[in-house]
Design a protein around this motif. Sequence first.
Motif, mmCIF file in Angstrom:
data_model
loop_
_atom_site.group_PDB
_atom_site.id
_atom_site.type_symbol
_atom_site.label_atom_id
_atom_site.label_comp_id
_atom_site.label_asym_id
_atom_site.label_seq_id
_atom_site.Cartn_x
_atom_site.Cartn_y
_atom_site.Cartn_z
ATOM 1 N N ASP A 1 0.832 -1.210 0.000
ATOM 2 C CA ASP A 1 0.000 0.000 0.000
ATOM 3 C C ASP A 1 0.864 1.258 0.000
ATOM 4 O O ASP A 1 0.466 2.300 -0.523
ATOM 5 N N ALA A 2 2.046 1.157 0.584
ATOM 6 C CA ALA A 2 2.944 2.324 0.636
ATOM 7 C C ALA A 2 3.598 2.576 -0.714
ATOM 8 O O ALA A 2 4.278 3.580 -0.894
ATOM 9 N N GLY A 3 3.442 1.637 -1.632
ATOM 10 C CA GLY A 3 3.919 1.907 -2.990
ATOM 11 C C GLY A 3 5.120 1.093 -3.440
ATOM 12 O O GLY A 3 5.706 1.375 -4.489
ATOM 13 N N ALA A 4 5.499 0.065 -2.674
ATOM 14 C CA ALA A 4 6.634 -0.755 -3.096
ATOM 15 C C ALA A 4 6.317 -1.425 -4.433
ATOM 16 O O ALA A 4 5.187 -1.839 -4.673
ATOM 17 N N PHE A 5 7.313 -1.532 -5.315
ATOM 18 C CA PHE A 5 7.060 -2.146 -6.629
ATOM 19 C C PHE A 5 7.207 -3.660 -6.578
ATOM 20 O O PHE A 5 6.802 -4.365 -7.517
ATOM 21 N N ALA A 6 7.782 -4.174 -5.510
ATOM 22 C CA ALA A 6 7.941 -5.616 -5.324
ATOM 23 C C ALA A 6 8.248 -5.857 -3.860
ATOM 24 O O ALA A 6 8.650 -4.925 -3.146
ATOM 25 N N ILE A 7 8.046 -7.080 -3.412
ATOM 26 C CA ILE A 7 8.302 -7.376 -2.004
ATOM 27 C C ILE A 7 9.024 -8.713 -1.883
ATOM 28 O O ILE A 7 8.559 -9.725 -2.428
ATOM 29 N N VAL A 8 10.142 -8.697 -1.177
ATOM 30 C CA VAL A 8 10.811 -9.955 -0.843
ATOM 31 C C VAL A 8 10.072 -10.586 0.332
ATOM 32 O O VAL A 8 9.817 -9.938 1.338
ATOM 33 N N LEU A 9 9.725 -11.853 0.137
ATOM 34 C CA LEU A 9 9.068 -12.629 1.191
ATOM 35 C C LEU A 9 10.065 -13.698 1.590
ATOM 36 O O LEU A 9 10.232 -14.685 0.878
ATOM 37 N N GLU A 10 10.738 -13.519 2.699
ATOM 38 C CA GLU A 10 11.833 -14.424 3.014
ATOM 39 C C GLU A 10 11.463 -15.407 4.106
ATOM 40 O O GLU A 10 10.961 -15.020 5.158
ATOM 41 N N CYS A 11 11.744 -16.672 3.838
ATOM 42 C CA CYS A 11 11.658 -17.713 4.866
ATOM 43 C C CYS A 11 10.271 -17.827 5.498
ATOM 44 O O CYS A 11 10.137 -17.821 6.724
ATOM 45 N N VAL A 12 9.243 -17.909 4.663
ATOM 46 C CA VAL A 12 7.893 -18.131 5.210
ATOM 47 C C VAL A 12 7.343 -19.423 4.630
ATOM 48 O O VAL A 12 7.723 -19.820 3.516
ATOM 49 N N PRO A 13 6.479 -20.099 5.332
ATOM 50 C CA PRO A 13 5.907 -21.346 4.808
ATOM 51 C C PRO A 13 5.178 -21.069 3.485
ATOM 52 O O PRO A 13 4.533 -20.028 3.338
ATOM 53 N N PRO A 14 5.276 -21.985 2.538
ATOM 54 C CA PRO A 14 4.671 -21.771 1.218
ATOM 55 C C PRO A 14 3.187 -21.405 1.278
ATOM 56 O O PRO A 14 2.728 -20.553 0.507
#
Length: 424
Positions: A195-208
């Motif tokens: 929502d803050a406007g990031a163009f992509a987000i790294v999702l690290e080490c979370v269950p699938p």
Amino acid sequence: MAEGTPPPRPPPAAKAAAPTPTRRLTVTDIRRLYTTRTPIVMLTAADYPSAVHGDLAGVDITLIGDSLGMVVLGRPTTQTVTVGEMLHHCRAVAAGSARPLLVGDLPFGSYEGGADAALATATRFIKEGSVGAVKLEGGRRSAAAVSALVRAGIAVMGHVGLTPQSVSAVGGFRPAGRDAAGAAAVLDDALAVADAGAFAIVLECVPPAVAAAVVDAVDVPPMGGQVLVYHDVLGMLTHPHHAAVAPRFCKRYADVGDVVHRALVAYGADVRAGAFPSPAYAPYKIGAGALSEFRAYAAKVAAARRGGGGDRPAARIECVVVDGNGAGAAAHLPRGRCAVRVARRGRMLPRPPSAAGARVRAARGEGQGRPPPPPSRGGMGRTSEPEELWRTRCTAVTWVRPRCPRPRGGVLGGVRHARDGVRP
Ligand SMILES: Nc1nc(=O)c2c([nH]1)NC[C@@H]1CN(c3ccc(C(=O)N[C@@H](CCC(=O)O)C(=O)O)cc3)CN21
Ligand SMILES: CC(C)C(=O)C(=O)O
């Protein structure tokens, strides 16, 4: 490659795989890859060669991640990495990659102070690091900084889930979202950053399953699972430190560390065995006329230095060496050092151009039945031709066979130690 030379263009195979091979990708290109369901390839780089390799392989996003503090700088965590260090690496990566979008990782302590701190740091990354975007860790806590950067015109990649910069608060590199509350926190964090406007987000080490729910909920490319650290992918670091930090989510595609180790051990063994350097790797030539002129000069210099009084002790002649042309020279070695390997193919020089000829003749066996004389202070200057002289270290007086047998194993003369009491 000379500094400032553009990196090589991708070979045809990589070109074919690349959507827009001739220019730097932008966040718009990344967005297009995402909306057309084209997988986005993201890999870290920390320096010029890793950047070139990533570019040539067709990577879409090159992350200059602060993990470089661990894999390149040898730190136990990423927390000590500074802005200056990051910019140093960003510039090297920028010099080595033409096509990927470059994302610089804002290091711990450089953006948490609020929008102003984040803006000041991110601006330096754009201006001094030549990156096209920045990444910062944290979800809701970093959302204000993300929107300030985006408002200022800086593309931002978010990073939620395991956030390595929080290692001291979290107590280790712990996977995130492993209970209901933790999974909810990951989702809320991802939504806040999107929502803050990031163009992509790294999702690290979370269950699938948690990652899948986050991907459903947010409308920006999730960079989970496909951003890997260059050194991990290549298996470059096999020492215990790295074994401890290489995460389980990383797939290793090569064992470069083993290759490096074997090569360096072989190199050291060659040097110690006198097999390298060798004539094959000393292709530099000097004409016969120039050489004899030079030798006369060197002899003059040596004589002047000996005669001058107060000069450094001259090198001593340890033995006669032979080169591939049958020419030879006395070898001059610093006091306390000695030993010579004879070059491949050739004959002994009839009479080394030496001022300390007696010493040399003794070394050649012309002294008949007597061991070589003790080290003298005579000498005529160090020979300049690598093919003439292979030095090893030892402490004994050394000499060479007076007559060289046929070349064997690339080495002609035998080398004996006076201490052994064996005539060569
Ligand atoms: N070489 C390297 N690769 C990385 O991916 C990486 C770094 N360094 N340094 C910065 C962060 C730290 N990262 C890491 C490091 C270790 C684990 C890891 O071993 N996690 C374990 C759980 C460990 C625990 O519970 O304490 C796991 O099972 O995934 C995960 C991410 C990812 N980043
Ligand atoms: C592991 C990736 C996501 C990273 O943040 C880094 O390389 O620092």
